[in-house]
Design a protein around this motif. Structure first.
Motif, PDB file in Angstrom:
ATOM      1  N   SER A 467       0.837  -1.213   0.000  1.00 27.01           N
ATOM      2  CA  SER A 467       0.000   0.000   0.000  1.00 27.01           C
ATOM      3  C   SER A 467       0.866   1.255   0.000  1.00 27.01           C
ATOM      4  O   SER A 467       0.585   2.221  -0.716  1.00 27.01           O
ATOM      5  CB  SER A 467      -0.918  -0.004   1.227  1.00 27.01           C
ATOM      6  N   TYR A 504      -0.305  -4.702  -5.904  1.00 21.49           N
ATOM      7  CA  TYR A 504      -1.254  -4.321  -4.851  1.00 21.49           C
ATOM      8  C   TYR A 504      -2.548  -5.128  -4.965  1.00 21.49           C
ATOM      9  O   TYR A 504      -3.037  -5.688  -3.983  1.00 21.49           O
ATOM     10  CB  TYR A 504      -1.543  -2.822  -4.964  1.00 21.49           C
ATOM     11  N   LYS A 508      -4.389  -8.021  -2.564  1.00 17.40           N
ATOM     12  CA  LYS A 508      -5.755  -7.921  -2.061  1.00 17.40           C
ATOM     13  C   LYS A 508      -6.559  -9.175  -2.365  1.00 17.40           C
ATOM     14  O   LYS A 508      -7.325  -9.660  -1.534  1.00 17.40           O
ATOM     15  CB  LYS A 508      -6.450  -6.696  -2.679  1.00 17.40           C
TER      16      LYS A 508
END
Length: 522
Positions: A467, A504, A508
């Motif tokens: 992040s 990223y 997730k």
């Protein structure tokens, strides 16, 4: 009774099998091809850590991995033998016996008397035939540069294109050095002691056209520096020993790894290196023709010493000074402390400097050394600075003015010394009998591969979350796209941004699928 025949492979054959396994070929395919059982291939794979060091040490034809009952004497005698052969000194059995007994006494090994049968087994273990290493040839002994360029070089040159001709050389680097410490380090040979903690050795290699810059090899003191703790991948190859020097073993390992890489790509190259104790002759290379430059000609004949290493260090020190200026700009206090530089910081900055080095700079350094122009005498004496790319020869006085803007007492003369302070730093040792014994003892007591830097504290780099990386990439992307007029830079920034963004979202997705209920909901 099984129809599968028992077969004993040489070290060279075992190494080839290992690389085919690493390339993705199956155990079953190789077992069928060689007519052996699956367990034979599995045993070779299991013994990888024993096979590869022997292969790197030119022990190629032996079929069984035999170890000596007195390993310290064996290692010391082998190092001494290789050094004498590289010097062209003939060695016979009685001389080996005498030297083995000498090393046993120095290593305080009791009840050892070297016999001819022990020497014969020593020769078998290390593929030594008729008093010399199999496949070895002595290096060129022509000291006259002009003769070498006129008589030897044209024959070598005719066999390879500009893209296939490489030069490699090591340089010592004071990676922690800031301008205020320059005088303290001037002329330091780094033979041990406190200042040796401040250096690394960097192997630099590039081809004559400047189109290929080989991945840097960095040699540090510690096998696992503390600053490597959260690092998954380094941008360079990394090796270590207690003095951060190039050794014959490291050089051989590096060349053989490069040779295997080129063989897979079906490419062949000419590799020019200088003649020093850390550069041994390496037998049975398949894709690299290893050629040694005439002795004592480095200053005029080696391309890396004609400006490539100088430009590399200039970029490195520019990166370090820019880091200092950045800290100064953000420093509200009246007192300023120079940044603490770790081995990892040094590696990242020297890699960045290597990336910045221009193709034209590399090509022109080969030209300065006499490898391109036909007028040999003229090119050897040429020192035209205009042949260097302007960005690779930034005056250090520019950085001095930037730092002086913050009222730090550093003069232009200090920066001139700063640029060349580690030019004379030793990158390898002359292996005397005392050094050989010292290194054998140090290796066996694990002092060479110890963690950290002899008790010196180094910061552990914090792990950056995906992040945080995405946020930084977005910020940098906006700056590049709106402030820089460079299409190539914008394209590169876009690729970096997309790569971080993809990482990223992959993270997730993995996080969401860690719960079994997530699958049931779908």
């Amino acid at each position: 009774m099984s129809s599968v025949k028992r077969k004993c492979f040489t070290i060279e054959e075992k190494s080839a099998i290992l690389h085919r396994l690493e390339a993705g070929e199956s155990n079953a395919t190789l077992a069928k091809e060689f007519g052996v059982s699956h367990s034979t291939i599995s045993t070779i794979k299991k013994n990888k850590d024993k096979i590869e060091p022997l292969f790197n040490a030119n022990v190629l034809k032996c079929k069984r991995i035999r170890t000596s009952t007195h390993e310290q004497v064996d290692k010391a005698l082998l190092q001494w033998f290789k050094l004498q052969r590289d010097r062209g000194i003939p060695i016979n059995g009685p001389l080996l016996q005498e030297k083995a007994n000498f090393f046993a006494r120095q290593l305080d090994i009791q009840n050892f008397t070297c016999s001819m049968s022990w020497i014969n087994r020593f020769k078998v273990r290390h593929n030594i035939v008729g008093g010399k290493i199999a496949g070895e040839c002595l290096s060129v002994h022509q000291s006259d540069v002009t003769d070498w360029l006129e008589k030897v070089w044209p024959t070598l040159r005719a066999q390879f294109t500009d893209d296939e001709i490489f030069n490699a050389d090591e340089t010592g680097l004071f990676y922690k050095l800031t301008p205020d410490k320059t005088l303290k380090f001037r002329g330091e040979k780094c033979k041990g002691g406190k200042l040796s903690k401040e250096r690394i050795t960097v192997m630099v290699a590039a081809n004559m056209s400047g189109t290929v810059k080989k991945k840097l090899l960095v040699i540090g003191k510690s096998q696992r520096p503390r600053c490597f703790k959260n690092v998954r991948h380094l941008p360079v190859d990394y090796e270590s020993n207690r003095r951060a020097w190039m050794t014959a073993d490291i050089f051989t390992k590096w060349v053989r790894a490069w040779d295997r890489e080129l063989t897979k790509k079906n490419k062949k190259i000419l590799l020019l290196v200088d003649n020093c104790p850390a550069h041994p002759h390496i037998a049975d290379l398949k894709s690299i023709t290893l050629v040694f430059l005439p002795p004592n000609t480095t200053s005029v004949l080696q391309p890396m010493d004609q400006g490539i290493i100088r430009a590399l260090k200039t970029h490195f020190r520019k990166n370090l000074v820019l880091k200092m200026i950045q800290l100064l700009d953000g420093c509200r206090s009246t007192s300023f402390e120079y940044p603490k530089i770790t081995v990892l910081d040094g590696i990242l900055m020297i890699q960045d400097a290597w990336t910045q080095l221009k193709q034209i700079t590399i090509f022109n350094c080969y030209k300065h050394a006499g490898f391109v122009q036909s007028n040999v005498e003229c090119t050897i004496t040429s020192s035209n600075a205009d042949d260097f790319n302007e960005e690779d020869d930034v005056p250090l006085s520019v950085w001095a003015r930037a730092i002086n803007g913050h009222q730090l007492p550093i003069t232009n003369e200090d920066f001139e010394q700063y640029a060349f302070v580690d030019d004379a730093v030793a990158t390898c040792e002359e292996p005397t009998d005392e050094n050989i014994v010292e290194n054998i003892i140090a290796t066996d007591s694990n002092t060479i591969d110890s963690d950290g830097d002899d008790g010196e504290s180094e910061e552990i780099h914090p792990t950056v979350s995906v992040s945080e990386a995405l946020k930084a990439a977005e910020t940098l992307s906006v700056f590049v796209q709106t402030n820089l007029d460079d299409d190539l830079m914008k394209t590169m920034m876009s690729r970096i941004h997309n790569a971080v963004r993809s990482s990223y979202y992959r993270t997730k997705v993995c996080q969401k699928q860690t719960q079994i209920t997530d699958f049931l909901r779908n």
